[in-house]
Design an enzyme around this catalytic site. Structure first.
Site, PDB file in Angstrom:
ATOM      1  N   ILE A  19      23.264 117.487 -16.917  1.00 42.69           N
ATOM      2  CA  ILE A  19      23.066 118.235 -18.162  1.00 42.69           C
ATOM      3  C   ILE A  19      23.137 119.744 -17.891  1.00 42.69           C
ATOM      4  CG2 ILE A  19      21.289 118.813 -19.884  1.00 42.69           C
ATOM      5  CD1 ILE A  19      20.422 115.811 -19.715  1.00 42.69           C
ATOM      6  N   GLU A  64      15.085 125.854  -4.016  1.00 45.36           N
ATOM      7  CA  GLU A  64      14.192 124.750  -4.374  1.00 45.36           C
ATOM      8  C   GLU A  64      13.072 125.383  -5.203  1.00 45.36           C
ATOM      9  OE1 GLU A  64      13.681 121.214  -3.797  1.00 45.36           O
ATOM     10  OE2 GLU A  64      12.123 121.813  -5.207  1.00 45.36           O
ATOM     11  N   SER A 142      12.185 115.095 -22.245  1.00 46.38           N
ATOM     12  CA  SER A 142      12.731 113.730 -22.159  1.00 46.38           C
ATOM     13  C   SER A 142      12.051 112.844 -23.184  1.00 46.38           C
ATOM     14  CB  SER A 142      12.487 113.155 -20.769  1.00 46.38           C
ATOM     15  OG  SER A 142      12.606 111.748 -20.800  1.00 46.38           O
ATOM     16  N   LYS A 143      12.788 111.812 -23.608  1.00 41.96           N
ATOM     17  CA  LYS A 143      12.202 110.842 -24.544  1.00 41.96           C
ATOM     18  C   LYS A 143      10.959 110.171 -23.962  1.00 41.96           C
ATOM     19  CE  LYS A 143      13.546 106.497 -23.001  1.00 41.96           C
ATOM     20  NZ  LYS A 143      14.663 106.088 -22.199  1.00 41.96           N
ATOM     21  N   GLN A 149       7.655 105.110 -20.558  1.00 41.03           N
ATOM     22  CA  GLN A 149       8.690 104.314 -19.894  1.00 41.03           C
ATOM     23  C   GLN A 149       8.057 103.230 -19.012  1.00 41.03           C
ATOM     24  OE1 GLN A 149      12.324 106.136 -17.865  1.00 41.03           O
ATOM     25  NE2 GLN A 149      11.282 105.170 -16.142  1.00 41.03           N
ATOM     26  N   TYR A 155       6.126 112.132 -14.179  1.00 42.53           N
ATOM     27  CA  TYR A 155       7.312 112.604 -14.915  1.00 42.53           C
ATOM     28  C   TYR A 155       7.017 112.647 -16.414  1.00 42.53           C
ATOM     29  CZ  TYR A 155      12.201 112.571 -16.601  1.00 42.53           C
ATOM     30  OH  TYR A 155      13.392 112.844 -17.239  1.00 42.53           O
ATOM     31  N   LYS A 159       6.997 115.909 -18.829  1.00 39.67           N
ATOM     32  CA  LYS A 159       7.875 116.026 -19.994  1.00 39.67           C
ATOM     33  C   LYS A 159       7.073 116.274 -21.279  1.00 39.67           C
ATOM     34  CE  LYS A 159      11.452 115.989 -17.721  1.00 39.67           C
ATOM     35  NZ  LYS A 159      12.282 117.209 -17.751  1.00 39.67           N
ATOM     36  N   ALA A 186      17.694 111.343 -24.376  1.00 42.98           N
ATOM     37  CA  ALA A 186      17.211 109.982 -24.116  1.00 42.98           C
ATOM     38  C   ALA A 186      18.020 109.340 -22.992  1.00 42.98           C
ATOM     39  CB  ALA A 186      17.268 109.149 -25.387  1.00 42.98           C
ATOM     40  N   GLU A 187      19.298 109.039 -23.261  1.00 36.73           N
ATOM     41  CA  GLU A 187      20.119 108.312 -22.279  1.00 36.73           C
ATOM     42  C   GLU A 187      21.428 109.083 -22.090  1.00 36.73           C
ATOM     43  OE1 GLU A 187      18.805 105.515 -20.985  1.00 36.73           O
ATOM     44  OE2 GLU A 187      17.163 105.270 -22.415  1.00 36.73           O
TER      45      GLU A 187
END
Ligand code: NAP
Length: 265
Positions: A19, A64, A142-143, A149, A155, A159, A186-187
């Site tokens: 992305i 980093e 993120s979704k 999830q 994570y 988010k 999402a994906e």
């Protein structure tokens, strides 16, 4: 539509792949200067070189982003080379599967360092320059922050916090006319997603099942589709949009996923 971002300077963390790469490319194509920041030395250099070969401007910084010092150094380097920052895209991160059962406190804290803290550090150090430029901040969330999830507490927490940062900073930075928004993908097929899907026994079968559940078009979102929204939000064309969480996901989070049966006819 002219986005009026010519010669404007935008930092994109994790800007060399997936992305982030699509956002870096789109900024360059629109005449802006992407500063591609990330831990992948070669990927960053190659992307900046290929953009320059096409006549665009681009810079790569190898870093980093795990600690505050690195983030401060990134901002100092951008100011030394470009003298301005018109936008910050906080994007670097990875779904690293640190859950309740399959994690431990050290791994959890390490994941927050890699996924969350640099969003704050980068915004903090870039703020004086953003004030000067009346710039914009964009957080890529993120979704998982909305839907969960399973097996990825750190994570998902990172988010979710990024969505909270978005509203909080939008309020704090109103006096400077700095707009702050978030995109919620999402994906999206990226190097990170490919690595994740390969952890399943039958990755291609799993991918097909996922695509079936994406209401609009039964397909993955493309990185370029995220990038187009990102660059619009960074531009003055989005001058009255702030504090928003924008879902670029083919209806994945908000529409009834059984609709995919209708969409496939
Ligand atoms: P990607 O393909 O792995 O690209 C991310 C880039 O960021 C890579 O170059 C990676 O370097 C770099 N990076 C990650 N953490 C870093 C750190 N702490 N310091 C420096 N560089 C770092 O990932 P992506 O799928 O494009 O994801 C980008 C963002 O979108 C992430 O925030 C992710 O959570 C979010 N997102 C993605 C999806 C999706 O479906 N792909 C869905 C929801 C949200 P290396 O490759 O060297 O590790």
């Amino acid at each position: 539509m002219d986005l009026h971002i010519k010669d404007k300077v935008f930092i994109i963390t994790g800007g060399a792949k997936g992305i982030g790469e699509a956002i870096s490319r789109t900024i360059a194509e629109e005449g802006g200067v992407p500063v591609i920041v990330g831990r992948s030395l070669e990927a960053g250099r190659q992307l900046a070189q290929s953009l320059r070969k096409k006549g665009h401007s681009a810079l790569a910084i190898h870093k980093e982003l795990g600690n505050a010092e690195s983030c401060r150094e990134v901002v100092e380097e951008v100011m030394a080379t470009s003298g301005r920052i018109d936008g910050l895209v906080n994007n670097a991160g990875a779904n690293d599967g640190i859950g309740l059962e399959n994690g431990d406190p050290e791994a959890y804290l390490r994941s927050l360092e890699h996924n969350l803290h640099h969003y704050y550090f980068m915004a903090h150090y870039a703020l004086p320059a953003l004030k000067e430029a009346r710039g914009a901040i964009l957080n890529i969330s993120s979704k998982t922050a909305i839907t969960g999830q399973g097996g990825t507490s750190a994570y998902a927490a990172a988010k979710g916090a990024q969505l909270a940062f978005t509203r909080e900073w939008a309020v704090e930075l109103l006096p400077y006319s700095i707009r702050v928004n978030a995109i919620v993908p999402a994906e999206v097929m990226t190097p990170l997603y490919r690595k994740w899907i390969e952890t399943f026994d039958e990755p291609e079968k799993r991918l097909k099942e996922t695509e079936k559940n994406i209401p609009l078009g039964n397909r993955m979102t493309q990185s370029k589709e995220i990038a187009d929204m990102a660059v619009f939000l960074l531009s003055e064309r989005a001058a009255h949009i702030t504090g928003q969480h924008l879902f670029v996901d083919g209806g994945y989070v908000h529409l009834d996923r059984s609709l995919s049966v209708i969409a496939m006819r």
